[in-house]
Design a protein around this motif. Structure first.
Motif, PDB file in Angstrom:
ATOM      1  N   VAL A 249      43.768 -45.913  47.998  1.00 37.65           N
ATOM      2  CA  VAL A 249      44.265 -44.617  47.538  1.00 37.65           C
ATOM      3  C   VAL A 249      45.465 -44.202  48.376  1.00 37.65           C
ATOM      4  O   VAL A 249      46.402 -43.585  47.876  1.00 37.65           O
ATOM      5  CB  VAL A 249      43.154 -43.539  47.620  1.00 37.65           C
ATOM      6  N   LEU A 250      45.467 -44.566  49.649  1.00 40.21           N
ATOM      7  CA  LEU A 250      46.520 -44.164  50.582  1.00 40.21           C
ATOM      8  C   LEU A 250      47.280 -45.373  51.106  1.00 40.21           C
ATOM      9  O   LEU A 250      46.752 -46.491  51.150  1.00 40.21           O
ATOM     10  CB  LEU A 250      45.922 -43.396  51.767  1.00 40.21           C
ATOM     11  N   ARG A 251      48.509 -45.123  51.527  1.00 37.34           N
ATOM     12  CA  ARG A 251      49.317 -46.098  52.251  1.00 37.34           C
ATOM     13  C   ARG A 251      49.638 -45.500  53.619  1.00 37.34           C
ATOM     14  O   ARG A 251      50.207 -44.401  53.697  1.00 37.34           O
ATOM     15  CB  ARG A 251      50.629 -46.389  51.493  1.00 37.34           C
ATOM     16  N   LEU A 252      49.271 -46.198  54.673  1.00 39.97           N
ATOM     17  CA  LEU A 252      49.465 -45.686  56.029  1.00 39.97           C
ATOM     18  C   LEU A 252      50.607 -46.400  56.719  1.00 39.97           C
ATOM     19  O   LEU A 252      50.840 -47.588  56.490  1.00 39.97           O
ATOM     20  CB  LEU A 252      48.177 -45.862  56.852  1.00 39.97           C
ATOM     21  N   SER A 253      51.319 -45.667  57.562  1.00 40.42           N
ATOM     22  CA  SER A 253      52.425 -46.276  58.305  1.00 40.42           C
ATOM     23  C   SER A 253      52.593 -45.569  59.643  1.00 40.42           C
ATOM     24  O   SER A 253      52.108 -44.448  59.843  1.00 40.42           O
ATOM     25  CB  SER A 253      53.729 -46.182  57.507  1.00 40.42           C
ATOM     26  N   LEU A 254      53.298 -46.248  60.539  1.00 43.57           N
ATOM     27  CA  LEU A 254      53.560 -45.709  61.868  1.00 43.57           C
ATOM     28  C   LEU A 254      55.068 -45.537  62.015  1.00 43.57           C
ATOM     29  O   LEU A 254      55.832 -46.456  61.726  1.00 43.57           O
ATOM     30  CB  LEU A 254      53.035 -46.681  62.930  1.00 43.57           C
ATOM     31  N   ALA A 255      55.499 -44.363  62.441  1.00 36.63           N
ATOM     32  CA  ALA A 255      56.928 -44.087  62.635  1.00 36.63           C
ATOM     33  C   ALA A 255      57.200 -43.905  64.117  1.00 36.63           C
ATOM     34  O   ALA A 255      57.059 -42.804  64.662  1.00 36.63           O
ATOM     35  CB  ALA A 255      57.324 -42.837  61.857  1.00 36.63           C
ATOM     36  N   PRO A 256      57.594 -44.988  64.816  1.00 36.43           N
ATOM     37  CA  PRO A 256      57.838 -44.902  66.261  1.00 36.43           C
ATOM     38  C   PRO A 256      59.214 -44.317  66.559  1.00 36.43           C
ATOM     39  O   PRO A 256      60.083 -44.254  65.668  1.00 36.43           O
ATOM     40  CB  PRO A 256      57.754 -46.359  66.707  1.00 36.43           C
ATOM     41  N   PRO A 257      59.465 -43.904  67.803  1.00 36.51           N
ATOM     42  CA  PRO A 257      60.790 -43.391  68.188  1.00 36.51           C
ATOM     43  C   PRO A 257      61.759 -44.563  68.395  1.00 36.51           C
ATOM     44  O   PRO A 257      62.097 -44.902  69.540  1.00 36.51           O
ATOM     45  CB  PRO A 257      60.492 -42.629  69.477  1.00 36.51           C
TER      46      PRO A 257
ATOM     47  N   ARG B  29      55.062 -49.936  74.133  1.00 37.80           N
ATOM     48  CA  ARG B  29      53.702 -49.456  73.860  1.00 37.80           C
ATOM     49  C   ARG B  29      53.558 -47.990  74.262  1.00 37.80           C
ATOM     50  O   ARG B  29      53.012 -47.173  73.512  1.00 37.80           O
ATOM     51  CB  ARG B  29      52.694 -50.316  74.614  1.00 37.80           C
ATOM     52  N   SER B  30      54.053 -47.651  75.443  1.00 41.33           N
ATOM     53  CA  SER B  30      53.926 -46.291  75.948  1.00 41.33           C
ATOM     54  C   SER B  30      54.707 -45.296  75.090  1.00 41.33           C
ATOM     55  O   SER B  30      54.180 -44.236  74.715  1.00 41.33           O
ATOM     56  CB  SER B  30      54.412 -46.237  77.395  1.00 41.33           C
ATOM     57  N   LEU B  31      55.949 -45.633  74.760  1.00 45.15           N
ATOM     58  CA  LEU B  31      56.768 -44.729  73.945  1.00 45.15           C
ATOM     59  C   LEU B  31      56.183 -44.555  72.550  1.00 45.15           C
ATOM     60  O   LEU B  31      56.175 -43.448  72.000  1.00 45.15           O
ATOM     61  CB  LEU B  31      58.195 -45.273  73.840  1.00 45.15           C
ATOM     62  N   THR B  32      55.694 -45.647  71.986  1.00 49.71           N
ATOM     63  CA  THR B  32      55.131 -45.564  70.636  1.00 49.71           C
ATOM     64  C   THR B  32      53.876 -44.709  70.640  1.00 49.71           C
ATOM     65  O   THR B  32      53.689 -43.846  69.775  1.00 49.71           O
ATOM     66  CB  THR B  32      54.809 -46.976  70.097  1.00 49.71           C
ATOM     67  N   TRP B  33      53.007 -44.914  71.610  1.00 52.16           N
ATOM     68  CA  TRP B  33      51.772 -44.138  71.664  1.00 52.16           C
ATOM     69  C   TRP B  33      52.058 -42.651  71.883  1.00 52.16           C
ATOM     70  O   TRP B  33      51.436 -41.787  71.256  1.00 52.16           O
ATOM     71  CB  TRP B  33      50.870 -44.665  72.775  1.00 52.16           C
ATOM     72  N   ASP B  34      53.023 -42.363  72.748  1.00 60.05           N
ATOM     73  CA  ASP B  34      53.300 -40.967  73.099  1.00 60.05           C
ATOM     74  C   ASP B  34      54.047 -40.221  72.009  1.00 60.05           C
ATOM     75  O   ASP B  34      53.862 -39.007  71.848  1.00 60.05           O
ATOM     76  CB  ASP B  34      54.113 -40.898  74.400  1.00 60.05           C
TER      77      ASP B  34
ATOM     78  N   LEU C 123      59.731 -58.946  66.340  1.00 61.76           N
ATOM     79  CA  LEU C 123      58.667 -59.475  67.185  1.00 61.76           C
ATOM     80  C   LEU C 123      57.791 -58.410  67.848  1.00 61.76           C
ATOM     81  O   LEU C 123      56.567 -58.488  67.792  1.00 61.76           O
ATOM     82  CB  LEU C 123      59.282 -60.373  68.270  1.00 61.76           C
ATOM     83  N   ILE C 124      58.418 -57.421  68.483  1.00 61.91           N
ATOM     84  CA  ILE C 124      57.625 -56.469  69.270  1.00 61.91           C
ATOM     85  C   ILE C 124      56.963 -55.412  68.387  1.00 61.91           C
ATOM     86  O   ILE C 124      55.753 -55.173  68.490  1.00 61.91           O
ATOM     87  CB  ILE C 124      58.500 -55.777  70.338  1.00 61.91           C
ATOM     88  N   SER C 125      57.735 -54.794  67.514  1.00 61.95           N
ATOM     89  CA  SER C 125      57.219 -53.676  66.726  1.00 61.95           C
ATOM     90  C   SER C 125      55.992 -54.036  65.890  1.00 61.95           C
ATOM     91  O   SER C 125      54.978 -53.321  65.942  1.00 61.95           O
ATOM     92  CB  SER C 125      58.317 -53.107  65.828  1.00 61.95           C
ATOM     93  N   PRO C 126      56.022 -55.128  65.114  1.00 66.23           N
ATOM     94  CA  PRO C 126      54.824 -55.451  64.321  1.00 66.23           C
ATOM     95  C   PRO C 126      53.591 -55.664  65.198  1.00 66.23           C
ATOM     96  O   PRO C 126      52.489 -55.230  64.855  1.00 66.23           O
ATOM     97  CB  PRO C 126      55.217 -56.743  63.592  1.00 66.23           C
ATOM     98  N   SER C 127      53.795 -56.335  66.317  1.00 74.31           N
ATOM     99  CA  SER C 127      52.675 -56.613  67.222  1.00 74.31           C
ATOM    100  C   SER C 127      52.115 -55.333  67.837  1.00 74.31           C
ATOM    101  O   SER C 127      50.897 -55.110  67.855  1.00 74.31           O
ATOM    102  CB  SER C 127      53.142 -57.565  68.332  1.00 74.31           C
ATOM    103  N   ILE C 128      53.012 -54.470  68.340  1.00 70.49           N
ATOM    104  CA  ILE C 128      52.573 -53.232  68.982  1.00 70.49           C
ATOM    105  C   ILE C 128      51.942 -52.291  67.958  1.00 70.49           C
ATOM    106  O   ILE C 128      50.956 -51.603  68.255  1.00 70.49           O
ATOM    107  CB  ILE C 128      53.755 -52.534  69.695  1.00 70.49           C
TER     108      ILE C 128
END
Length: 759
Positions: free
Chosen positions: A241-249, A188-193, A283-288
């Motif tokens: 109109v848009l597709r949103l995504s999250l690119a974690p480290p 959670r911390s790494l993804t947020w930061d 398991l973790i990534s989709p949830s976070i």
């Protein structure tokens, strides 16, 4: 559920540590809140107990008290559930009791939470948990994983071979890692930061012209996205109109997760590395990601709601014209303009409809009717709605008055929400026989007299001072806006003998039901002679009187203190002051200069301290005075009526109608508000537009650009300043920037501070 003493002590300790306030301030304020005292009452009349906390600090305590109270209740439920499973250890109990975050609590509860049938539970049913323990121990350094798994092969349990056994054990370990509270906290911390929030255009919208073009190929650090951009992208996603995504480290996250699993060399190392990858991706990534998208939405909501609340506060506290006889005008073209006259208390007198914009043959008749209303009712001001035909009506009224030699000021009034009021229950109750449009004209007239008293009748979301108000949490928005209205009403105070039930309902300790009862009692028995008369109202008890009395005013009452913010519980103190000065109470109230010579220390007691005494003296210096600023009006240029009349370089007067995170909107009298980008609000650096302007403020602006097809106007306050907004010189300035490579010449919109995507 009421908190136990132990839980309350934990909450109070946490509040002290989190806020940095003194323990006595927190304890006393929480005690008052738990007793049912309102925030305005505590802030105004219990300063000795709170250590002079203001409304913002008290509301923060109120919100955090609710959060931690909910957290304590949830802890109790979680502990009970784990204990019933026989899995509650002293260490786990201590950690649950210690946590201060709902997310951490849910992470700790996750392994014990009832869940649907998963790959891991299926593997356990097939007897593969012992194999998972062998793998997790990482003791074996010789042989192969398949050899270690061979004893667990059992066709009857649907484990046909060693590979299936290892896969099942891997699922058990993956779920165990995914439910590890510390592992989830790391992810959670790494993804947020470090995560990037990306927006791409939907395949079927490529090349389409939409309001979301800026976000067709866009990315920004998740934790740095401003509120308005996050909400704009989410709206684009909602409108497909848009597709949103999250690119974690991901690389760093996997490295950290593997570090939690691996203890050294063993035959299971490759398998455990694969388990870490599976645990994260499945398991973790989709949830976070869901959790952090919701968290970023919540933060964006809070930002948008804060801007809305600030705008609403400034709008509600606009200076009133006061008790003047006003003619309200709801302009129209084909259907005519509705005129409604009201007296100094807002009481409706008469209405007519005129048609000055439907042909020359009806202009003379319209002028005669306008002048008749003005003269027959002794009209002192004219309020004209700023909607359709507003500017045309403004010019017509001014021309008619000028021709007749009548000196009555005409003022443009923001009519946002007037139509909502016209169709509301309260409007029908006030004027059951009148047409909706006439009710609107009455509302416009009353807005000029007292914006606060009239605007409280309208849903704040209909007033037009918010951004993305339909995209934010409606519960959070309603709670915040209600708090703003409550704060404003109690700051100004209400006339007990003229206030509507809607206005009274926001007074501390009253509410809608009691407000209706007060108005009904007033209608049946006549005006209140003093504040104590409230105690004769059915169901209005001592507690309600304590909370409400100080915010209610009696104009021209027998006791002059009834027209001040001095609470009745302190009347004895003021009477003692008057006696010591050798004057009557009325004499003290009539001569404000006398209050300046009072020695406050003489009147300090166990219940009344210096903060309250200082407030009392301030009230005596200005008894009955409205705390809002003095009334001012803006006069638009008569030759500027439509957006087509605007030219770049014009300097115009205007009124701020809305403030957003990216700038402010200004009405210059052309039916379309112009935007002042945040970079053009001041000749100094401005991060928050609210630091430079506020809703209702009268400003001078320079026209920078006009886009007729899109009806967009770019304005600048900075460029309208003396010297054209040239940078300040002298000591303390920023160093000269280094020369940059030559760039294509910026167009007028780029010069206005906006991003322009070049094709």
């Amino acid at each position: 559920m009421a908190l136990s003493n132990q839980q309350l002590i934990r909450v109070l300790t946490t509040l002290v540590e989190e806020t940095g306030l003194q323990p006595a301030q927190v304890n006393n304020t929480v005690e008052l809140l738990r007793e049912g005292a309102t925030v305005p009452f505590i802030a105004r009349y219990r300063k000795e107990r709170t250590g002079e906390l203001d409304e913002v600090e008290i509301r923060t305590l109120e919100e955090r008290l609710a959060y931690f109270s909910e957290l304590e209740e949830r802890k109790e439920t979680v502990l009970k559930s784990i204990e019933e499973q026989g899995k509650l250890t002293p260490e786990l109990k201590a950690r649950i009791e210690k946590t201060r975050q709902k997310t951490e609590l849910e992470d700790l509860y996750l392994p014990f939470k009832p869940k649907r049938r998963t790959k891991a539970t299926i593997a356990k049913e097939r007897g593969l948990e012992p194999l998972a323990e062998i793998i997790a121990a990482q003791i074996l350094s010789t042989g192969t994983p398949e050899e270690a798994a061979a004893p667990f092969v059992d066709a009857e349990k649907e484990v046909p071979d060693a590979a299936a056994a290892l896969a099942g054990a891997g699922h058990i370990l993956a779920e165990r890692l995914a439910e590890d509270a510390d592992a989830r906290a790391v992810v959670r911390s790494l993804t947020w930061d470090q995560a990037l929030f990306a927006s791409r255009v939907a395949p079927d919208k490529v090349g389409a012209v939409t309001k979301f073009e800026m976000y067709y190929d866009y990315q920004e650090p998740l934790k740095a996205i401003p509120s308005h951009r996050m909400l704009a992208m989410r709206r684009g996603e909602k409108e497909e109109v848009l597709r949103l995504s999250l690119a974690p480290p991901e690389e760093e996250i996997l490295l950290r997760l593997k570090g939690r699993l691996l203890r050294g060399a063993s035959i299971f190392r490759p398998l455990l590395e694969a388990v870490a990858v599976d645990a994260y991706r499945r398991l973790i990534s989709p949830s976070i990601e869901v959790e952090l998208r919701l968290e970023s939405k919540k933060i964006a909501d809070e930002g948008a709601i804060a801007v809305f609340a600030s705008n609403l506060k400034n709008l509600l506290l606009l200076p009133p014209a006061g008790s003047k006889r006003v003619l309200g005008v709801d302009p129209g073209l084909r259907t005519g303009s509705k005129l409604a006259a009201v007296d100094g208390t807002g009481r409706f007198l008469e209405h007519v409809t005129i048609y000055p914009h439907t042909g020359a043959g009806r202009i003379d008749g319209a002028k005669k009717e306008l002048l008749r209303l003005v003269q027959s009712h002794g009209i002192e001001m004219i309020a004209i709605g700023n909607g359709t035909a507003g500017r045309e009506m403004d010019l017509f009224v001014k021309e008619t008055l000028r021709e007749a030699g009548v000196n009555v000021p005409a003022v443009m009034v923001n009519e946002a929400g007037a139509s909502v009021y016209s169709a509301s229950d309260i409007a029908r109750e006030e004027f059951p026989e009148l047409d909706l449009t006439v009710r609107g004209a009455i509302s416009i007239a009353r807005r000029l007299q007292d914006p606060l008293a009239e605007l409280v009748k309208i849903d704040p979301k209909s007033i037009g001072v918010g951004q993305y108000q339909h995209d934010v949490s409606q519960n959070a928005l309603m709670k915040a806006l209600d708090a703003v209205v409550e704060s404003c009403v109690n700051f100004v105070g209400v006339d007990l003998n003229t206030a509507s039930y809607k206005l009274l309902s926001y007074v501390s300790g009253i509410g809608e039901s009691l407000a209706r009862t007060i108005v009904r009692h007033r209608d049946e028995t006549g005006p209140f002679a003093d504040r104590k008369g409230l105690l004769k109202v059915p169901r209005f008890g001592a507690k309600a009187f304590e909370q409400a009395a100080g915010f209610c005013r009696i104009r021209q009452g027998a006791n002059p203190l009834d027209n001040t913010a001095v609470h009745p519980e302190n009347y004895g103190v003021v009477e003692a002051m008057a006696a010591d000065l050798g004057v009557s109470l009325a004499g003290l109230a009539a001569e404000p200069k006398l209050a300046a010579g009072i020695d406050l220390k003489r009147y300090v007691s166990e219940t009344v301290g210096l903060p309250t005494l200082r407030d009392i003296v301030e009230e005596l210096k200005k008894p009955g005075r409205d705390p809002r600023e003095s009334f001012q009006t803006v006069s638009f240029r008569d030759d500027i009526q439509a957006i087509a009349d605007l030219r770049e370089g014009m300097i115009l007067p205007g009124t701020v109608t809305n403030v957003a995170a990216f700038g402010a909107f200004v009405d210059v009298g052309v039916h379309q508000d112009g935007l002042v980008h945040v970079s053009h609000l001041s000749d100094r650096f401005i991060k928050d537009p609210n630091d430079a302007v506020k809703v209702g403020q009268i400003v001078q602006v320079k026209v920078l650009a006009v886009d007729l097809p899109r009806k967009r106007i770019s304005l600048s306050i900075k460029e309208a300043l003396p010297g054209g907004g040239a940078p300040r010189t002298g000591g303390g300035g920023r160093p000269e920037p280094k020369p940059k490579p030559a760039q294509p010449e910026a167009n007028s919109w780029e010069k206005s501070g906006f991003r322009v995507k070049r094709r």
